[in-house]
Design a protein around this motif. Structure first.
Motif, PDB file in Angstrom:
ATOM      1  N   GLU A 280       0.527  -1.145  -0.090  1.00  0.00           N
ATOM      2  CA  GLU A 280       0.532  -0.090   0.054  1.00  0.00           C
ATOM      3  C   GLU A 280       0.871   1.234   0.283  1.00  0.00           C
ATOM      4  OE1 GLU A 280      -3.410  -0.315   1.773  1.00  0.00           O
ATOM      5  OE2 GLU A 280      -2.523  -1.716   3.041  1.00  0.00           O
ATOM      6  N   ALA A 281       1.275   2.183  -1.513  1.00  0.00           N
ATOM      7  CA  ALA A 281       2.302   2.628  -1.115  1.00  0.00           C
ATOM      8  C   ALA A 281       1.310   4.353  -0.733  1.00  0.00           C
ATOM      9  CB  ALA A 281       2.532   3.256  -2.977  1.00  0.00           C
ATOM     10  N   ASP A 282       0.515   3.825  -0.462  1.00  0.00           N
ATOM     11  CA  ASP A 282       0.214   5.832   0.308  1.00  0.00           C
ATOM     12  C   ASP A 282       0.093   5.402   1.568  1.00  0.00           C
ATOM     13  OD1 ASP A 282      -2.178   3.664   0.300  1.00  0.00           O
ATOM     14  OD2 ASP A 282      -2.986   5.030   0.660  1.00  0.00           O
ATOM     15  N   LYS A 283       0.288   4.391   2.069  1.00  0.00           N
ATOM     16  CA  LYS A 283       0.797   3.635   3.175  1.00  0.00           C
ATOM     17  C   LYS A 283       1.997   4.119   4.023  1.00  0.00           C
ATOM     18  CE  LYS A 283      -1.641   0.739   6.341  1.00  0.00           C
ATOM     19  NZ  LYS A 283      -1.754  -0.253   6.406  1.00  0.00           N
ATOM     20  N   CYS A 284       2.649   4.152   2.921  1.00  0.00           N
ATOM     21  CA  CYS A 284       4.567   3.910   3.239  1.00  0.00           C
ATOM     22  C   CYS A 284       4.833   5.226   3.706  1.00  0.00           C
ATOM     23  CB  CYS A 284       5.104   3.479   1.571  1.00  0.00           C
ATOM     24  SG  CYS A 284       7.000   3.564   1.971  1.00  0.00           S
TER      25      CYS A 284
ATOM     26  N   VAL B 159       9.533   6.387  -0.748  1.00  0.00           N
ATOM     27  CA  VAL B 159       8.181   5.450  -1.264  1.00  0.00           C
ATOM     28  C   VAL B 159       8.012   4.435  -2.175  1.00  0.00           C
ATOM     29  CG1 VAL B 159       5.982   5.298  -2.130  1.00  0.00           C
ATOM     30  CG2 VAL B 159       6.292   6.908  -1.077  1.00  0.00           C
TER      31      VAL B 159
ATOM     32  N   ALA C  38       2.527  -1.280   5.617  1.00  0.00           N
ATOM     33  CA  ALA C  38       2.244  -1.086   4.195  1.00  0.00           C
ATOM     34  C   ALA C  38       2.346  -2.392   3.188  1.00  0.00           C
ATOM     35  CB  ALA C  38       2.949  -0.287   3.746  1.00  0.00           C
TER      36      ALA C  38
END
Length: 65
Positions: A6-10, A32, A59
């Protein structure tokens, strides 16, 4: 094994890259995570599991099906 991220959580900590550089990389601009191989070889499974465990943002997801 199948790996997803989950790149948006990284949070760009980079632990995954240190543990499994054949599987994970980081974007140059913001650090990221980038998933290089979603189906690692059996020899890479331990490092991928460790990467998921130490990821501070949780992530990295590992599916053993």
């Amino acid at each position: 094994m199948k790996v997803t991220v989950e790149a948006d959580k990284c949070v760009a900590a980079g632990q995954c890259v240190l543990l499994a550089p054949e599987i994970f990389d980081q974007r140059d601009d913001d650090g990221v995570v980038v998933l290089l191989d979603e189906t690692p070889t059996p020899e890479q499974h331990y490092a991928v599991r460790e990467s998921a465990l130490v990821c501070p943002a949780a992530a990295i997801h590992v599916n053993d099906e």
